[in-house]
Design a protein around this motif. Structure first.
Motif, PDB file in Angstrom:
ATOM      1  N   ILE A 209       0.833  -1.201   0.000  1.00 52.56           N
ATOM      2  CA  ILE A 209       0.000   0.000   0.000  1.00 52.56           C
ATOM      3  C   ILE A 209       0.870   1.254   0.000  1.00 52.56           C
ATOM      4  CG2 ILE A 209      -0.295   0.041   2.515  1.00 52.56           C
ATOM      5  CD1 ILE A 209      -2.730   1.265  -0.270  1.00 52.56           C
ATOM      6  N   ALA A 210       2.055   1.195   0.602  1.00 52.94           N
ATOM      7  CA  ALA A 210       2.974   2.332   0.503  1.00 52.94           C
ATOM      8  C   ALA A 210       3.406   2.530  -0.949  1.00 52.94           C
ATOM      9  CB  ALA A 210       4.184   2.107   1.405  1.00 52.94           C
ATOM     10  N   ASP A 211       3.685   1.425  -1.639  1.00 50.48           N
ATOM     11  CA  ASP A 211       4.018   1.508  -3.071  1.00 50.48           C
ATOM     12  C   ASP A 211       2.859   2.114  -3.855  1.00 50.48           C
ATOM     13  OD1 ASP A 211       6.536   0.345  -2.799  1.00 50.48           O
ATOM     14  OD2 ASP A 211       5.815  -1.683  -3.257  1.00 50.48           O
ATOM     15  N   PHE A 212       1.644   1.668  -3.535  1.00 55.66           N
ATOM     16  CA  PHE A 212       0.477   2.127  -4.286  1.00 55.66           C
ATOM     17  C   PHE A 212       0.256   3.623  -4.101  1.00 55.66           C
ATOM     18  CE2 PHE A 212      -3.969   2.944  -5.116  1.00 55.66           C
ATOM     19  CZ  PHE A 212      -4.179   2.253  -6.299  1.00 55.66           C
ATOM     20  N   ALA A 214       2.468   5.918  -3.254  1.00 52.30           N
ATOM     21  CA  ALA A 214       3.546   6.644  -3.933  1.00 52.30           C
ATOM     22  C   ALA A 214       3.301   6.672  -5.439  1.00 52.30           C
ATOM     23  CB  ALA A 214       4.893   6.000  -3.616  1.00 52.30           C
ATOM     24  N   TRP A 215       2.853   5.560  -5.992  1.00 50.64           N
ATOM     25  CA  TRP A 215       2.532   5.494  -7.429  1.00 50.64           C
ATOM     26  C   TRP A 215       1.367   6.425  -7.765  1.00 50.64           C
ATOM     27  CZ3 TRP A 215      -2.132   3.399  -9.449  1.00 50.64           C
ATOM     28  CH2 TRP A 215      -2.152   3.233 -10.843  1.00 50.64           C
ATOM     29  N   THR A 216       0.331   6.425  -6.937  1.00 49.87           N
ATOM     30  CA  THR A 216      -0.846   7.258  -7.174  1.00 49.87           C
ATOM     31  C   THR A 216      -0.484   8.737  -7.207  1.00 49.87           C
ATOM     32  OG1 THR A 216      -2.287   5.623  -6.125  1.00 49.87           O
ATOM     33  CG2 THR A 216      -3.142   7.853  -6.313  1.00 49.87           C
ATOM     34  N   ALA A 217       0.484   9.140  -6.395  1.00 53.74           N
ATOM     35  CA  ALA A 217       0.899  10.548  -6.367  1.00 53.74           C
ATOM     36  C   ALA A 217       1.359  11.024  -7.740  1.00 53.74           C
ATOM     37  CB  ALA A 217       2.015  10.748  -5.344  1.00 53.74           C
ATOM     38  N   GLY A 218       1.892  10.116  -8.534  1.00 54.45           N
ATOM     39  CA  GLY A 218       2.406  10.486  -9.845  1.00 54.45           C
ATOM     40  C   GLY A 218       1.442  10.285 -10.991  1.00 54.45           C
ATOM     41  N   GLN A 219       0.230   9.838 -10.688  1.00 53.02           N
ATOM     42  CA  GLN A 219      -0.775   9.609 -11.718  1.00 53.02           C
ATOM     43  C   GLN A 219      -1.719  10.809 -11.820  1.00 53.02           C
ATOM     44  OE1 GLN A 219      -0.451   6.632 -13.536  1.00 53.02           O
ATOM     45  NE2 GLN A 219       1.405   6.618 -12.272  1.00 53.02           N
ATOM     46  N   ASP A 273     -12.881  -5.314  -5.665  1.00 54.93           N
ATOM     47  CA  ASP A 273     -12.410  -5.529  -7.034  1.00 54.93           C
ATOM     48  C   ASP A 273     -11.301  -4.516  -7.316  1.00 54.93           C
ATOM     49  OD1 ASP A 273     -12.156  -5.221  -9.892  1.00 54.93           O
ATOM     50  OD2 ASP A 273     -14.097  -6.206 -10.131  1.00 54.93           O
ATOM     51  N   ASN A 274     -10.104  -5.003  -7.654  1.00 55.43           N
ATOM     52  CA  ASN A 274      -8.976  -4.095  -7.891  1.00 55.43           C
ATOM     53  C   ASN A 274      -8.699  -3.867  -9.379  1.00 55.43           C
ATOM     54  OD1 ASN A 274      -7.714  -6.412  -8.809  1.00 55.43           O
ATOM     55  ND2 ASN A 274      -6.325  -6.623  -7.074  1.00 55.43           N
ATOM     56  N   SER A 275      -9.680  -4.170 -10.237  1.00 56.73           N
ATOM     57  CA  SER A 275      -9.426  -4.121 -11.681  1.00 56.73           C
ATOM     58  C   SER A 275      -9.187  -2.698 -12.189  1.00 56.73           C
ATOM     59  CB  SER A 275     -10.576  -4.776 -12.453  1.00 56.73           C
ATOM     60  OG  SER A 275     -11.805  -4.125 -12.194  1.00 56.73           O
ATOM     61  N   ARG A 276      -9.794  -1.680 -11.547  1.00 56.21           N
ATOM     62  CA  ARG A 276      -9.550  -0.312 -12.029  1.00 56.21           C
ATOM     63  C   ARG A 276      -8.072   0.042 -11.874  1.00 56.21           C
ATOM     64  NH1 ARG A 276     -10.580   5.864 -10.200  1.00 56.21           N
ATOM     65  NH2 ARG A 276     -10.374   6.683 -12.316  1.00 56.21           N
ATOM     66  N   ALA A 277      -7.535  -0.189 -10.689  1.00 58.77           N
ATOM     67  CA  ALA A 277      -6.126   0.130 -10.458  1.00 58.77           C
ATOM     68  C   ALA A 277      -5.216  -0.693 -11.368  1.00 58.77           C
ATOM     69  CB  ALA A 277      -5.767  -0.114  -8.996  1.00 58.77           C
ATOM     70  N   GLY A 281      -2.505   0.593 -14.404  1.00 59.77           N
ATOM     71  CA  GLY A 281      -1.088   0.283 -14.526  1.00 59.77           C
ATOM     72  C   GLY A 281      -0.382  -0.220 -13.289  1.00 59.77           C
ATOM     73  N   PHE A 282      -1.109  -0.422 -12.176  1.00 60.93           N
ATOM     74  CA  PHE A 282      -0.442  -0.921 -10.975  1.00 60.93           C
ATOM     75  C   PHE A 282      -0.540  -2.438 -10.922  1.00 60.93           C
ATOM     76  CE2 PHE A 282       0.172  -2.006  -6.543  1.00 60.93           C
ATOM     77  CZ  PHE A 282       1.246  -1.194  -6.200  1.00 60.93           C
ATOM     78  N   THR A 283       0.543  -3.080 -10.505  1.00 62.62           N
ATOM     79  CA  THR A 283       0.577  -4.538 -10.411  1.00 62.62           C
ATOM     80  C   THR A 283       0.528  -4.959  -8.940  1.00 62.62           C
ATOM     81  OG1 THR A 283       1.889  -4.716 -12.434  1.00 62.62           O
ATOM     82  CG2 THR A 283       1.868  -6.629 -10.965  1.00 62.62           C
ATOM     83  N   PHE A 284      -0.545  -5.632  -8.562  1.00 66.78           N
ATOM     84  CA  PHE A 284      -0.705  -6.108  -7.192  1.00 66.78           C
ATOM     85  C   PHE A 284      -0.099  -7.502  -7.027  1.00 66.78           C
ATOM     86  CE2 PHE A 284      -4.296  -3.105  -7.533  1.00 66.78           C
ATOM     87  CZ  PHE A 284      -4.079  -2.333  -6.402  1.00 66.78           C
ATOM     88  N   GLY A 285       0.273  -7.811  -5.794  1.00 72.62           N
ATOM     89  CA  GLY A 285       0.714  -9.147  -5.465  1.00 72.62           C
ATOM     90  C   GLY A 285      -0.460 -10.042  -5.111  1.00 72.62           C
TER      91      GLY A 285
END
Length: 303
Positions: A209-212, A214-219, A273-277, A281-285
């Motif tokens: 979630i920290a990765d997510f 940080a990624w969202t900040a740049g989108q 459902d995480n399909s929007r993210a 372009g985000f890859t979940f584990g």
């Protein structure tokens, strides 16, 4: 050379927040952390102390500062959202609010829910409710987040997105005590109270979630977005992962009709459902792949 971004993190001094700040600093961002000042942020971040419930306090702390992105880790009520909206309109181009899976508390679905199951544009905010009473806020956590989202979308002063976070696991610094609750009972064989019809939920690792965030900040996308690892976990699966650390222990699930139940046991499904993210372009584990590690991290000092 690309100019460093100016990012403000509201909160950011523990658990998810400190990991987020560390990632932003490592990416070359200039990071300011605004909180009550109870503890220092990671080295390299600028620290500002203010009471976010006091608009004049926030304005004094910020001075004339402006930001490319604000990431709000601790917005729990529509009152706090209204203050933030007034303070940061004209001061930032993008605002990311950390929301929660609990906004779906009324959306009992046999399939993971999508973001449109709770449209913040249709939610009414009531700032006159007793949001400053801790007991009320604790019992209305999902409602407070839902109404906070609605405030931001009703009067958009900036690009806004709400990250609806699944239940977070992992890290030796997990302060919630939820996995420890299971460890204590499994080690002694004490019953674990669960609902009679116990439903699964989605989860996310604290590092993910920290990765997510940080990624969202740049989108540049807007609106709510679900953040959850792939897969659903039941209470039984969580207990199995904990039991691996206590070979002499045993899991005794005790279904109860009424009364308090253990953490991570639910009368309704909390699947997102995480399909929007994923499309963005985000890859979940996969939750089952990282669960053993998460349990080991959290219970490491207790085994």
């Amino acid at each position: 050379m690309e100019k460093a971004r100016e990012i403000l993190v509201i909160g950011g001094n523990r658990y998810v927040g400190k990991r987020l700040v560390t990632r932003l600093l490592a990416a070359g961002d200039r990071v300011t952390v605004l909180n009550r000042g109870s503890s220092a942020p990671p080295s390299g971040a600028t620290r500002l102390a203010a009471d976010r419930d006091d608009e004049s306090s926030v304005r004094r702390a910020l001075g004339s500062r402006t930001f490319d992105v604000v990431i709000d880790q601790v917005c729990y009520t529509p009152r706090q959202a209204e203050i933030a909206l007034r303070v940061f309109t004209g001061r930032t181009r993008r605002y990311v609010m950390t929301s929660t899976v609990e906004v779906y508390e009324y959306e009992d679905s046999i399939v993971p829910v999508r973001e449109d199951a709770v449209d913040p544009t249709t939610v009414s905010a009531d700032v006159d409710l007793p949001w400053d009473v801790p007991e009320f806020l604790d019992s209305h956590y999902g409602e407070g987040k839902r109404q906070a989202e609605s405030v931001f979308v009703a009067s958009p002063g900036f690009s806004f997105t709400a990250v609806r976070v699944a239940h977070v696991l992992g890290g030796a610094d997990d302060f919630t005590g939820r996995l420890s609750h299971y460890a204590d009972r499994i080690r002694t064989g004490e019953p674990v109270a669960v609902p009679v019809d116990n439903q699964p939920a989605t989860y996310i690792h604290v590092e993910e979630i920290a990765d997510f965030l940080a990624w969202t900040a740049g989108q540049d996308f807007t609106g709510p977005v679900n953040a959850a690892s792939h897969g659903l976990l039941s209470t039984e699966e969580l207990c199995e992962a904990v039991t691996a650390h206590f070979p002499e222990g045993r899991t005794v699930l005790q279904p109860v009709e009424v009364g308090e139940v253990s953490p991570f046991s639910f009368t309704r499904s909390y699947g997102m459902d995480n399909s929007r993210a994923t499309r963005l372009g985000f890859t979940f584990g996969d939750v089952r792949k990282w669960l053993p590690q998460a349990v080991a991290e959290t219970l490491g000092t207790r085994t």
